[in-house]
Design an enzyme around this catalytic site. Structure first.
Site, short mmCIF file in Angstrom:
data_model
loop_
_atom_site.label_atom_id
_atom_site.label_comp_id
_atom_site.label_asym_id
_atom_site.label_seq_id
_atom_site.Cartn_x
_atom_site.Cartn_y
_atom_site.Cartn_z
N ASP A 68 0.87 -1.15 0.00
CA ASP A 68 0.00 0.00 0.00
C ASP A 68 0.93 1.22 0.00
O ASP A 68 2.13 1.08 0.24
CB ASP A 68 -0.86 -0.07 1.28
CG ASP A 68 -1.55 1.22 1.60
OD1 ASP A 68 -2.21 1.76 0.70
OD2 ASP A 68 -1.44 1.70 2.75
N ASP A 70 0.05 5.07 1.26
CA ASP A 70 -0.01 5.99 2.41
C ASP A 70 0.16 5.24 3.73
O ASP A 70 -0.54 4.26 3.98
CB ASP A 70 -1.35 6.72 2.42
CG ASP A 70 -1.49 7.65 1.23
OD1 ASP A 70 -0.76 8.66 1.20
OD2 ASP A 70 -2.30 7.34 0.33
MG LIG Z 1 -2.52 3.15 3.83
#
Ligand SMILES: [Mg+2]
Ligand SMILES: *[C@@H]1O[C@H](CO)[C@@H](O)[C@H](O)[C@H]1NC(C)=O
Length: 510
Positions: A68, A70
């Site tokens: 992922d 962020d």
């Molecule tokens: Mg995230």
């Protein structure tokens, strides 16, 4: 090192307790020895940069690493929280016409913790344990704690919260929500601040609307791209440890691992951040880049097709029959991803910070291995390592042990019991005065912990922890006794501790 006398005291105490369980002899020694019960070196034993395993996993078997973006590849500084808070507060005032008086509220760092539940109709923010009980002393209306008796009364005479009726699997149910992402810290604090304002000014309000307005204002900060702009404008200030992200990715590629990225963020934002952390050729490291993926729907919904995107962000309409290295794709779904790449099962390890959006479906439906990024681990482990915490915990264990053995409800029982609660509160407050640790209610795991254990094979404070381990390292979860199993004192005291990686042992790998 040398064995301090206190260690001998501790071991002889255990022997005494084992042999004399039937007598009352054991009542006195623990109270004597408490300050000395800590074996030498027990403080600072846990390493905040270690990776912790819920399930056995051998990195040698992992060929493909997914990430992922962020809070997984990009760690953000806490400055972001006050920016989000202030901006959402001003949106409430200026666009939603909330009272001007709200402007005096500033972000309170350390007010809320991740994983809390919010009862929308009762305006109650609270911490719930693995068995769906509220941890008493951790229910807040606005910025004020609600007395335990009132909380119990609100739920019809019990501390048990019927989550299955009031919430849903992803914590988004009709009346109870769970705050799971790191961006939700400013959201909870804003919710509590606005509630505080309404309560102290005796303003009547609709709780459901209040919740919705605040969650909309916070969403605006993301969706309308304000947050992206702040970060893009000042990477140095907002993005932390970019060089370590670079080191992790580079090392994996050098060991012939394939990498991919699945993020909900837009390409231009991710591209700028990755250029800052990794360099302008960051995409050479990745076999697949998928943006605006709409997780968790990406993992469950078969309908949305992949779209090819060019550098400028324009979408193309051609049907996607293969996913190519060097191209950028938008949206799509996991079913097509698996079909087109053939990357199935346990040779894939995916890292994310959101237990539901990133990890739950992978674990429950698709069989990839999962790694949870939990930045709070670092500060919590530093607290667990303090002598103050260790003492408090040992004292609680001793008290609990004694209470268990005293069969009569006499003076001694009430006296010991009266010592237990203050001690538990002390340990709680070391983490966070309002809500305590994200991992534990007093003695039980939290609801968050239970989910963490359920949905992740391994968990760690940041992906840079990978640098501390060989690329072929095998993680074994520590064997903790089940309740019906023998306590195996020595095993717990020695091997149990020894199996957690020590700082010194890991130094040479990095
Ligand atoms: Mg995230
Ligand atoms: C990891 O294991 C593989 C296969 O056994 C081997 O080829 C490789 O050299 C090992 N890598 C390291 C860094 O030990």
């Amino acid at each position: 090192g040398t064995v301090r006398p206190c260690f001998r005291a501790a071991s002889s105490l255990y022997m005494v307790s084992d042999q004399k369980l039937k007598g009352y002899f054991f009542l006195t020694p623990p109270l004597y020895f408490i300050p000395d019960l800590l074996p030498p070196g027990v403080c600072s034993l846990l390493n905040p940069a270690a990776i912790y395993a819920n399930n056995e996993i051998s990195l040698g078997d992992v060929e493909i690493y997914g990430f992922d973006y962020d809070y997984t590849l990009a760690q953000y500084s806490n400055l972001l929280h006050s920016m989000i808070f202030n901006t959402a507060r001003d949106i409430l005032i200026e666009q939603f016409k909330y009272p001007e008086g709200l402007r005096k509220y500033e972000y309170i760092p350390g007010f809320a913790i991740r994983g809390l539940h919010y009862d929308v109709h009762k305006s109650l923010l609270m911490k719930i344990d693995a068995f769906h009980y509220v941890q008493l002393g951790t229910a807040y209306q606005g910025l004020k704690p609600v007395p335990d008796e009132e909380v119990i009364e609100m739920y019809g005479g019990t501390q048990h919260i019927p989550l299955y009726q009031m919430s849903d699997f992803y914590g988004k149910g009709p009346s109870i929500k769970q705050f799971m992402d790191i961006f939700s810290l400013p959201e909870m604090t804003l919710l509590s601040s606005v509630t505080d304002y309404f309560m102290t000014h005796n303003i009547e309000y609709d709780q459901v609307h209040l919740y919705k307005d605040i969650s909309d204002a916070i969403k605006d900060v993301h969706v309308k791209g304000m947050m992206y702009k702040w970060i893009e404008k000042d990477m140095e200030k907002y993005i932390l440890h970019g060089d370590e992200t670079y080191a992790v990715l580079n090392r994996l590629v050098n060991h012939n691992k394939k990498l991919f990225l699945i993020t909900n963020s837009p390409f231009s934002f991710v591209d700028k951040g990755m250029k800052h952390m990794v360099g302008k050729n960051w995409r050479d490291l990745f076999d697949m880049v998928i943006v605006q993926a709409d997780k968790p729907n990406f993992f469950t919904d078969r309908r949305k097709p992949f779209r090819k995107m060019d550098e400028k962000g324009s979408l193309h309409w051609d049907k996607i029959s293969k996913l190519e290295k060097g191209k950028i794709y938008k949206q799509g779904n996991l079913f097509d991803f698996l079909r087109l790449t053939g990357w199935r099962g346990s040779k894939v390890l995916y890292f994310g910070d959101h237990l539901y959006s990133d990890l739950a479906d992978l674990m429950l439906r698709h069989g990839w291995r999962t790694g949870a990024i939990v930045p709070e681990l670092e500060t919590e482990i530093r607290i667990i390592n303090t002598e103050q915490y260790m003492h408090s915990l040992t004292w609680q264990q001793a008290l609990t042990g004694l209470l268990e053995r005293i069969r009569f409800q006499g003076f001694l029982f009430s006296w010991l019991n009266s010592k237990l609660f203050p001690s538990r509160s002390l340990s709680k407050n070391l983490f966070n005065p309002q809500f305590g640790s994200i991992f534990r209610t007093f003695h039980n795991p939290t609801y968050f912990s239970r989910r963490l254990i359920r949905f992740s094979d391994i968990y760690m404070a940041s992906i840079s922890c990978l640098l501390n381990y060989d690329v072929n390292f095998t993680f074994y979860p520590r064997r903790t006794p089940l309740q019906h199993e023998a306590p195996l004192w020595m095993d717990q005291l020695c091997t149990g501790c020894m199996k957690t990686p020590f700082l010194e042992e890991m130094v040479h790998i990095r």
